[in-house]
Design a protein around this motif. Structure first.
Motif, short mmCIF file in Angstrom:
data_model
loop_
_atom_site.label_atom_id
_atom_site.label_comp_id
_atom_site.label_asym_id
_atom_site.label_seq_id
_atom_site.Cartn_x
_atom_site.Cartn_y
_atom_site.Cartn_z
N VAL A 1 -15.66 3.51 -11.73
CA VAL A 1 -15.64 2.82 -10.43
C VAL A 1 -14.49 1.84 -10.37
N ALA A 2 -14.32 1.04 -11.43
CA ALA A 2 -13.23 0.06 -11.46
C ALA A 2 -11.88 0.77 -11.42
N VAL A 3 -11.73 1.86 -12.16
CA VAL A 3 -10.46 2.59 -12.16
C VAL A 3 -10.19 3.18 -10.78
N GLY A 4 -11.22 3.67 -10.11
CA GLY A 4 -11.04 4.23 -8.77
C GLY A 4 -10.52 3.20 -7.78
N PHE A 5 -11.07 1.99 -7.81
CA PHE A 5 -10.58 0.95 -6.91
C PHE A 5 -9.20 0.47 -7.32
N ALA A 6 -8.89 0.49 -8.63
CA ALA A 6 -7.54 0.14 -9.06
C ALA A 6 -6.52 1.12 -8.51
N VAL A 7 -6.86 2.41 -8.54
CA VAL A 7 -5.98 3.42 -7.96
C VAL A 7 -5.86 3.22 -6.44
N GLY A 8 -6.95 2.86 -5.79
CA GLY A 8 -6.91 2.58 -4.36
C GLY A 8 -6.00 1.39 -4.04
N TYR A 9 -6.05 0.37 -4.91
CA TYR A 9 -5.16 -0.78 -4.72
C TYR A 9 -3.70 -0.34 -4.81
N LEU A 10 -3.37 0.50 -5.77
CA LEU A 10 -1.99 0.99 -5.88
C LEU A 10 -1.62 1.89 -4.70
N ALA A 11 -2.62 2.59 -4.16
CA ALA A 11 -2.34 3.49 -3.04
C ALA A 11 -1.98 2.73 -1.77
N THR A 12 -2.33 1.43 -1.68
CA THR A 12 -1.96 0.65 -0.49
C THR A 12 -0.51 0.18 -0.53
N THR A 13 0.15 0.39 -1.64
CA THR A 13 1.54 -0.08 -1.76
C THR A 13 2.46 0.54 -0.71
N PRO A 14 2.45 1.84 -0.49
CA PRO A 14 3.34 2.40 0.54
C PRO A 14 3.10 1.82 1.92
N ILE A 15 1.82 1.59 2.27
CA ILE A 15 1.52 1.01 3.59
C ILE A 15 2.12 -0.39 3.70
N TYR A 16 1.96 -1.16 2.64
CA TYR A 16 2.50 -2.52 2.66
C TYR A 16 4.03 -2.50 2.80
N LEU A 17 4.71 -1.58 2.11
CA LEU A 17 6.15 -1.51 2.15
C LEU A 17 6.65 -1.05 3.52
N LEU A 18 5.90 -0.18 4.18
CA LEU A 18 6.30 0.30 5.50
C LEU A 18 6.25 -0.80 6.55
N LEU A 19 5.45 -1.83 6.29
CA LEU A 19 5.32 -2.92 7.25
C LEU A 19 6.42 -3.98 7.08
N GLN A 20 7.33 -3.79 6.12
CA GLN A 20 8.39 -4.78 5.88
C GLN A 20 9.67 -4.37 6.60
N ARG A 21 10.53 -5.38 6.88
CA ARG A 21 11.77 -5.15 7.64
C ARG A 21 12.83 -4.50 6.76
N GLU A 22 13.00 -5.05 5.56
CA GLU A 22 14.02 -4.50 4.67
C GLU A 22 13.61 -4.75 3.23
N LEU A 23 14.13 -3.92 2.34
CA LEU A 23 13.81 -4.02 0.92
C LEU A 23 14.98 -4.64 0.19
N ARG A 24 14.73 -5.73 -0.51
CA ARG A 24 15.77 -6.43 -1.27
C ARG A 24 15.90 -5.88 -2.68
N LEU A 25 14.79 -5.37 -3.22
CA LEU A 25 14.77 -4.86 -4.60
C LEU A 25 14.27 -3.43 -4.59
N PRO A 26 14.51 -2.69 -5.66
CA PRO A 26 14.00 -1.32 -5.72
C PRO A 26 12.48 -1.27 -5.56
N VAL A 27 12.00 -0.22 -4.96
CA VAL A 27 10.56 -0.07 -4.71
C VAL A 27 9.77 -0.04 -6.00
N TRP A 28 10.36 0.54 -7.04
CA TRP A 28 9.61 0.70 -8.29
C TRP A 28 9.22 -0.64 -8.89
N THR A 29 10.00 -1.71 -8.58
CA THR A 29 9.62 -3.03 -9.13
C THR A 29 8.27 -3.47 -8.58
N ASP A 30 8.04 -3.26 -7.29
CA ASP A 30 6.75 -3.64 -6.72
C ASP A 30 5.62 -2.80 -7.30
#
Length: 376
Positions: free
Chosen positions: A95-124
Motif C-alpha cells: 500500500v505504501a509503495v503504491g502511494f509512493a508511485v502515485g506521488y511520483l506519477a503526479t510529477t508530469p502534471i506539476y511540471l505541465l503547470l509551470q511556465r518554464e523549466l530552469r533545470l533538467p526535468v530529471w532533477t525534479d
C-alpha cells in the motif's frame, strides 16, 4: 506535553518547514510555481500539513487526500511524505509503495503547470524519488523496530510472570513440605501421649480421679490427632503414597559436613554453640535445612572452593548461621545449573519460624546469614 503530542508537533513542524523551503528554493521550474500562484500553493499545502494530525486514526484516508495535492502544490510535499511514512508504518508495504508511485506519477502534471523549466526535468524526478524512497524506508524500519520492541517487551513480561509463578510455586511447595514434616512429628508425639495416657489409665495404683484424668488425656490426644490429620494430612497425597520422613535437627549438621567433604568439598565448620547445645524442635529442623541448601549451592556454583560454616548462639541470643565462599573469577557458574529457587524455599522456612535471612556478594565472597529464634 505527552510523547504523542510532541511527535505531532514535530511531524507538522517538519512538514511545514520542508514545504516552505521547497516553495522558497523551488525545483526544476524555478523558485516560484508558474501557472499556480505561490499564495494558492501555500494555501493548499498548509492545511495538508495539519492533516498529519490524523495520520494515526486514518492513515489511508489521509494519503488519499494529500497525495493528489502534490500535482498542484509543492508546499504539500512535506504532508505527502508524512502520509506515505505513516502508511509504511501502519499498513502493508504494498500500500505504501503504491502511494509512493502515485506521488511520483503526479510529477508530469506539476511540471505541465509551470511556465518554464530552469533545470533538467530529471532533477525534479530524482529529488522526489529520493525523498519518497526515504519516507517508505524509514517507515518500514520504524515498523520493524516497533514490532521488535513489542516482542521484547512481551518476552520480558512473560519471563517476569514465569519467574513470579516459579517463586510462588517454590514457596507453596516448601510450605507443603513443612506441613508434612509437622504432621509426621506431631502425629508421632500425640500418638505417644495417647499411648502413655492409656497405660497410665490402666495402672492399678491410681485413684479414680487420676484414672479419669488419664482417660481425658488419652481422648484429647486422639481428638487432636484426628483434627491434625483432617487439616494437613491430605498433603501426603501431593508427595505420593510414602510419607516424607521428619527433617533431621541441627545435630545432623556434622553429617552434612562429612558428606560434603567426602564429595571433595573443602568445608571448614566452626561450631560455637559449646555448652548451649543444640536447639530442639523447629529451630533445629530449619537450621538443618539452611545448612543443607547452603552447602548444595556452594557445591553447584563454586566447586572446589573452600566453604566456611559458622554456627553460634544460645537460648538468649538465638541461633546464628553464617555460610560464605569465594565467588568464581569472572562470575563463571559451576558445572551444575541451578533453578535459583532453593533460597526462596529456605527464606520461606526462616520467615515462618520467625527468623531473618540475608544473602549477597561482597568483597568477592558470597555470604548467607540466618538468625533464628531459639525455639523449644
Amino acid at each position: 506535553m505527552t510523547g504523542t503530542g510532541v511527535r505531532d508537533v514535530v511531524a507538522v513542524g517538519a512538514a511545514l518547514g520542508g514545504g516552505a523551503i521547497l516553495v522558497a528554493v523551488g525545483d526544476a521550474t524555478g523558485p516560484v510555481p508558474g501557472l499556480v500562484p505561490w499564495q494558492v500553493d501555500v494555501a493548499i499545502g498548509v492545511p495538508a500539513c495539519f492533516l498529519l494530525l490524523l495520520r494515526r486514526r486514518w492513515p489511508l484516508g489521509l494519503a488519499v487526500v494529500v497525495v493528489p495535492l502534490s500535482a498542484v502544490s509543492i508546499m504539500a510535499s512535506g504532508a505527502v511524505l508524512g502520509a506515505i511514512f505513516g502508511l509504511a508504518l501502519r499498513r502493508r508495504t504494498v500500500v505504501a509503495v503504491g502511494f509512493a508511485v502515485g506521488y511520483l506519477a503526479t510529477t508530469p502534471i506539476y511540471l505541465l503547470l509551470q511556465r518554464e523549466l530552469r533545470l533538467p526535468v530529471w532533477t525534479d524526478v530524482v529529488v522526489r524519488g529520493v525523498l519518497v524512497t526515504a519516507a517508505v524506508g524509514w517507515g518500514l524500519y520504524a515498523r520493524e523496530r516497533w514490532a521488535l520492541i513489542q516482542h521484547l517487551g512481551e518476552r520480558a513480561t512473560r519471563a517476569e510472570n514465569e519467574q513470579a509463578a516459579r517463586v510462588a510455586r517454590a514457596r507453596r511447595d516448601e510450605r507443603d513440605r513443612i506441613a508434612r514434616e509437622m504432621h509426621d512429628v506431631l502425629a508421632h508425639r500425640l500418638s505417644m501421649i495417647s499411648l502413655q495416657a492409656g497405660a497410665l489409665e490402666l495402672h492399678p495404683a491410681l485413684t479414680a480421679d487420676l484414672h479419669a484424668a488419664a482417660g481425658a488425656i488419652q481422648t484429647g490426644a486422639h481428638e487432636a490427632l484426628d483434627e491434625l490429620r483432617a487439616v494437613i494430612g491430605v498433603l501426603r497425597h501431593d508427595a505420593g503414597d510414602e510419607p516424607e520422613p521428619p527433617q533431621p535437627g541441627l545435630e545432623a549438621v556434622r553429617d552434612l559436613v562429612a558428606d560434603a567433604r567426602d564429595c571433595g568439598g573443602d568445608v571448614r565448620f566452626d561450631d560455637r554453640l559449646g555448652a548451649a547445645g543444640t536447639p530442639p524442635g523447629a529451630s533445629g529442623r530449619v537450621a538443618y535445612r539452611v545448612v543443607q541448601e547452603a552447602l548444595t549451592n556452594a557445591r553447584k556454583h563454586a566447586p572446589g572452593r573452600p566453604v566456611e560454616l559458622v554456627v553460634a548462639g544460645g537460648p538468649g541470643d538465638g541461633l546464628r548461621i553464617e555460610v560464605s565462599n569465594p565467588v568464581p573469577e569472572g562470575g563463571v557458574p559451576g558445572s551444575v545449573p541451578g533453578s535459583g529457587l532453593g533460597l526462596v524455599g529456605v527464606a520461606e522456612r526462616v520467615e515462618l519460624a520467625g527468623g531473618r535471612l540475608a544473602h549477597g556478594t561482597a568483597a568477592g565472597r558470597f555470604r548467607l546469614e540466618v538468625l533464628l529464634p531459639w525455639l523449644a
